[in-house]
Design a protein around this motif. Structure first.
Motif, short mmCIF file in Angstrom:
data_model
loop_
_atom_site.label_atom_id
_atom_site.label_comp_id
_atom_site.label_asym_id
_atom_site.label_seq_id
_atom_site.Cartn_x
_atom_site.Cartn_y
_atom_site.Cartn_z
N ARG A 116 5.56 0.98 -10.87
CA ARG A 116 6.75 1.63 -11.46
C ARG A 116 6.77 3.12 -11.13
O ARG A 116 6.79 3.94 -12.02
N HIS A 117 6.79 3.43 -9.85
CA HIS A 117 6.87 4.84 -9.46
C HIS A 117 8.32 5.27 -9.32
O HIS A 117 9.22 4.44 -9.19
N ILE A 118 8.51 6.58 -9.36
CA ILE A 118 9.85 7.13 -9.12
C ILE A 118 9.76 8.19 -8.02
O ILE A 118 10.40 9.23 -8.09
N ALA A 119 8.98 7.90 -6.99
CA ALA A 119 8.80 8.85 -5.89
C ALA A 119 10.11 9.19 -5.20
O ALA A 119 10.24 10.27 -4.61
N PHE A 120 11.08 8.30 -5.25
CA PHE A 120 12.37 8.54 -4.60
C PHE A 120 13.45 8.96 -5.59
O PHE A 120 14.63 8.96 -5.28
N ALA A 168 0.83 -1.21 0.00
CA ALA A 168 0.00 0.00 0.00
C ALA A 168 0.86 1.26 0.00
O ALA A 168 0.57 2.22 -0.73
N VAL A 169 1.92 1.27 0.78
CA VAL A 169 2.80 2.44 0.84
C VAL A 169 3.42 2.72 -0.52
O VAL A 169 3.52 3.88 -0.94
N GLU A 170 3.79 1.69 -1.25
CA GLU A 170 4.33 1.89 -2.60
C GLU A 170 3.32 2.62 -3.48
O GLU A 170 3.67 3.53 -4.24
N GLU A 171 2.07 2.23 -3.38
CA GLU A 171 1.03 2.88 -4.19
C GLU A 171 0.76 4.30 -3.70
O GLU A 171 0.54 5.20 -4.50
N PHE A 172 0.79 4.52 -2.39
CA PHE A 172 0.62 5.88 -1.89
C PHE A 172 1.77 6.77 -2.36
O PHE A 172 1.55 7.93 -2.71
N LEU A 173 2.97 6.25 -2.38
CA LEU A 173 4.11 7.02 -2.88
C LEU A 173 3.88 7.44 -4.33
O LEU A 173 4.15 8.58 -4.71
N ARG A 174 3.38 6.53 -5.13
CA ARG A 174 3.11 6.83 -6.55
C ARG A 174 1.95 7.79 -6.70
O ARG A 174 2.03 8.80 -7.40
N PHE A 175 0.84 7.49 -6.05
CA PHE A 175 -0.40 8.24 -6.25
C PHE A 175 -0.36 9.63 -5.62
O PHE A 175 -0.80 10.60 -6.23
N ILE A 176 0.18 9.73 -4.43
CA ILE A 176 0.22 11.02 -3.73
C ILE A 176 1.41 11.86 -4.21
O ILE A 176 1.30 13.06 -4.36
N SER A 177 2.52 11.21 -4.45
CA SER A 177 3.76 11.89 -4.86
C SER A 177 4.05 13.10 -3.97
O SER A 177 3.97 14.24 -4.41
N PRO A 178 4.39 12.86 -2.70
CA PRO A 178 4.66 13.98 -1.79
C PRO A 178 5.72 14.95 -2.33
O PRO A 178 5.61 16.14 -2.15
N VAL A 179 6.72 14.42 -3.02
CA VAL A 179 7.71 15.27 -3.68
C VAL A 179 7.31 15.32 -5.16
O VAL A 179 7.31 14.30 -5.83
N GLN A 180 6.95 16.50 -5.63
CA GLN A 180 6.40 16.65 -6.97
C GLN A 180 7.45 16.74 -8.08
O GLN A 180 7.20 16.30 -9.19
N PHE A 181 8.59 17.34 -7.80
CA PHE A 181 9.64 17.44 -8.81
C PHE A 181 11.01 17.49 -8.15
O PHE A 181 11.12 17.65 -6.94
N THR A 182 12.04 17.33 -8.97
CA THR A 182 13.41 17.31 -8.45
C THR A 182 14.04 18.69 -8.58
O THR A 182 13.44 19.62 -9.13
N LYS A 183 15.27 18.79 -8.15
CA LYS A 183 16.05 20.00 -8.39
C LYS A 183 16.31 20.10 -9.88
O LYS A 183 16.30 19.09 -10.59
N PRO A 184 16.61 21.30 -10.35
CA PRO A 184 16.93 21.43 -11.78
C PRO A 184 18.16 20.59 -12.15
O PRO A 184 19.07 20.40 -11.36
#
Length: 187
Positions: free
Chosen positions: A123-127, A59-75
């Motif tokens: 296949r999330h990239i939340a991290f 479930a946490v893996e899906e929450f990481l994907r779906f919620i995406s607490p971090v929306q984008f990376t540094k430039p």
């Protein structure tokens, strides 16, 4: 770096300690509050999770994907001329990878707009990815699963204490975060 003859300065060491201690605090908080919000909106998902807490990691893996607490990376900067998604990028162009958009890519996950706690593969990239992959990924996963398990075991009838329209989201670029999540213990 020191193994290769380089030296880490005192300032670099202090910066690294602060990064390791504090970088994941806010993002994990947003993961947990967003996950609780989604479970309180959908009793079926909460019931599924409560049937077997061994599912919490999934479930946490899906929450990481779906919620995406971090929306984008540094430039980042393009290293060589390349075409990406029909757009021509030149060496030196500044880009900002959008993790939230990648996590909703239908080429990576079927029906990405749906919250599916049983999603496999996920296949999330939340991290992030590659050399920029989050150092604290395992800790964040454990904290997320433990927090949900502890909260819903303690208060199995937890419910939203406000209408969905009253849930306030932070207006801070880069993070998906609930400002305030009113809940009630329930009966």
């Amino acid at each position: 770096m020191e193994k290769e003859g380089g030296k880490i300065s005192r300032n670099e060491m202090v910066s690294m300690v602060f990064l390791l201690l504090f970088a994941g605090h806010e993002t994990t908080t947003h993961l947990i509050s967003g996950s609780v919000h989604e479970l309180l909106k959908n009793a079926r998902l909460r019931d599924w999770l409560e049937e077997d807490w061994n599912r919490a990691g999934l479930a946490v893996e899906e929450f990481l994907r779906f919620i995406s607490p971090v929306q984008f990376t540094k430039p980042r900067y393009v290293r060589k001329d390349i075409e990406l998604g029909g757009v021509q990028l030149k060496k030196g162009d500044r880009i900002m990878p959008m993790l939230a958009a990648a996590n909703l890519d239908p080429h990576a996950n079927v029906h990405p707009e749906r919250l599916e706690l049983e999603r496999k593969p996920n296949r999330h990239i939340a991290f992030g990815t590659g050399i920029h992959f989050c150092l604290g990924h395992q800790l964040a996963r454990i904290e997320g699963a433990c927090a949900l398990k502890a909260l819903f075991r303690r208060w199995p009838r937890l419910q939203l204490a406000a209408d969905e329209s009253q849930i306030k989201w932070r207006e801070r670029a880069g993070f998906r975060a609930i400002e305030h999540l009113p809940v009630a213990v329930g009966q």
